[in-house]
Design a protein around this motif. Structure first.
Motif, short mmCIF file in Angstrom:
data_model
loop_
_atom_site.label_atom_id
_atom_site.label_comp_id
_atom_site.label_asym_id
_atom_site.label_seq_id
_atom_site.Cartn_x
_atom_site.Cartn_y
_atom_site.Cartn_z
N ILE A 1 5.88 4.60 4.94
CA ILE A 1 6.46 4.23 6.23
C ILE A 1 7.83 3.59 6.02
O ILE A 1 8.81 3.95 6.68
CB ILE A 1 5.52 3.26 6.99
N THR A 2 7.90 2.66 5.08
CA THR A 2 9.16 1.98 4.78
C THR A 2 10.22 2.97 4.35
O THR A 2 11.37 2.92 4.83
CB THR A 2 8.94 0.92 3.67
N GLU B 1 0.58 3.75 1.97
CA GLU B 1 0.93 4.08 3.35
C GLU B 1 2.13 3.27 3.82
O GLU B 1 3.07 3.81 4.40
CB GLU B 1 -0.26 3.83 4.28
N LEU B 2 2.12 1.97 3.54
CA LEU B 2 3.23 1.11 3.94
C LEU B 2 4.51 1.49 3.21
O LEU B 2 5.59 1.49 3.80
CB LEU B 2 2.87 -0.36 3.71
N ALA C 1 8.47 -1.43 9.52
CA ALA C 1 7.38 -0.85 8.74
C ALA C 1 6.08 -1.62 9.01
O ALA C 1 5.02 -1.01 9.19
CB ALA C 1 7.72 -0.85 7.26
N GLY C 2 6.16 -2.94 9.05
CA GLY C 2 4.98 -3.75 9.36
C GLY C 2 4.45 -3.46 10.75
O GLY C 2 3.24 -3.34 10.96
N PHE D 1 5.59 8.74 13.61
CA PHE D 1 4.32 8.16 13.20
C PHE D 1 3.21 8.29 14.23
O PHE D 1 2.10 7.82 14.01
CB PHE D 1 4.52 6.68 12.83
N HIS E 1 2.80 -0.02 10.71
CA HIS E 1 1.54 -0.11 9.97
C HIS E 1 0.46 -0.75 10.83
O HIS E 1 -0.68 -0.26 10.90
CB HIS E 1 1.78 -0.88 8.68
N ARG E 2 0.81 -1.86 11.50
CA ARG E 2 -0.17 -2.53 12.38
C ARG E 2 -0.56 -1.62 13.55
O ARG E 2 -1.72 -1.56 13.93
CB ARG E 2 0.41 -3.84 12.91
N SER F 1 0.83 -1.20 0.00
CA SER F 1 0.00 0.00 0.00
C SER F 1 0.87 1.25 0.00
O SER F 1 2.04 1.21 0.37
CB SER F 1 -0.92 0.00 1.23
N ASN G 1 -2.93 1.14 12.36
CA ASN G 1 -4.25 0.58 12.08
C ASN G 1 -4.99 0.17 13.35
O ASN G 1 -6.19 0.33 13.45
CB ASN G 1 -4.16 -0.58 11.10
#
Length: 95
Positions: free
Chosen positions: A8-9, A4-5, A78-79, A57, A82-83, A2, A86
């Motif tokens: 972030i990455t 967004e991801l 990044a994961g 973030f 993202h989690r 995505s 969310n």
């Protein structure tokens, strides 16, 4: 991935390259490379990264989150972010 991801990455990569590796050469860091095994970060580096993630973030990083599966690579961070984003959005919506 995505948008967004991907953002972030990219933000995490840039921070690590500039502040921990002192480089602007993106080829020296693969997103899935182990930062611990490469000697890029140690326990102090993990704390520095946690503070960066909180500030950049707007997430909360708890002591229980400071695990290799969350901080060992750009992809894992990044994961995690993202989690976290969310889950905070979902929690706010449930109120």
């Amino acid at each position: 991935m995505s948008a967004e991801l991907a953002r972030i990455t990219a933000d995490i990569r840039t921070y690590i390259l500039e502040n921990l590796m002192f480089s602007d050469d993106g080829s020296v860091l693969a997103n899935d490379a182990s930062l611990l095994e490469k000697g890029v970060i140690d326990s102090t580096g993990v704390l520095e990264l946690a503070m960066f993630l909180e500030t950049q973030f707007g997430i909360s990083v708890k002591a229980d989150d400071l695990l290799p599966q969350n901080f060992d690579s750009v992809d894992s961070m990044a994961g995690f972010v993202h989690r976290a984003i969310n889950s905070e959005v979902a929690a706010a919506a449930a109120v």
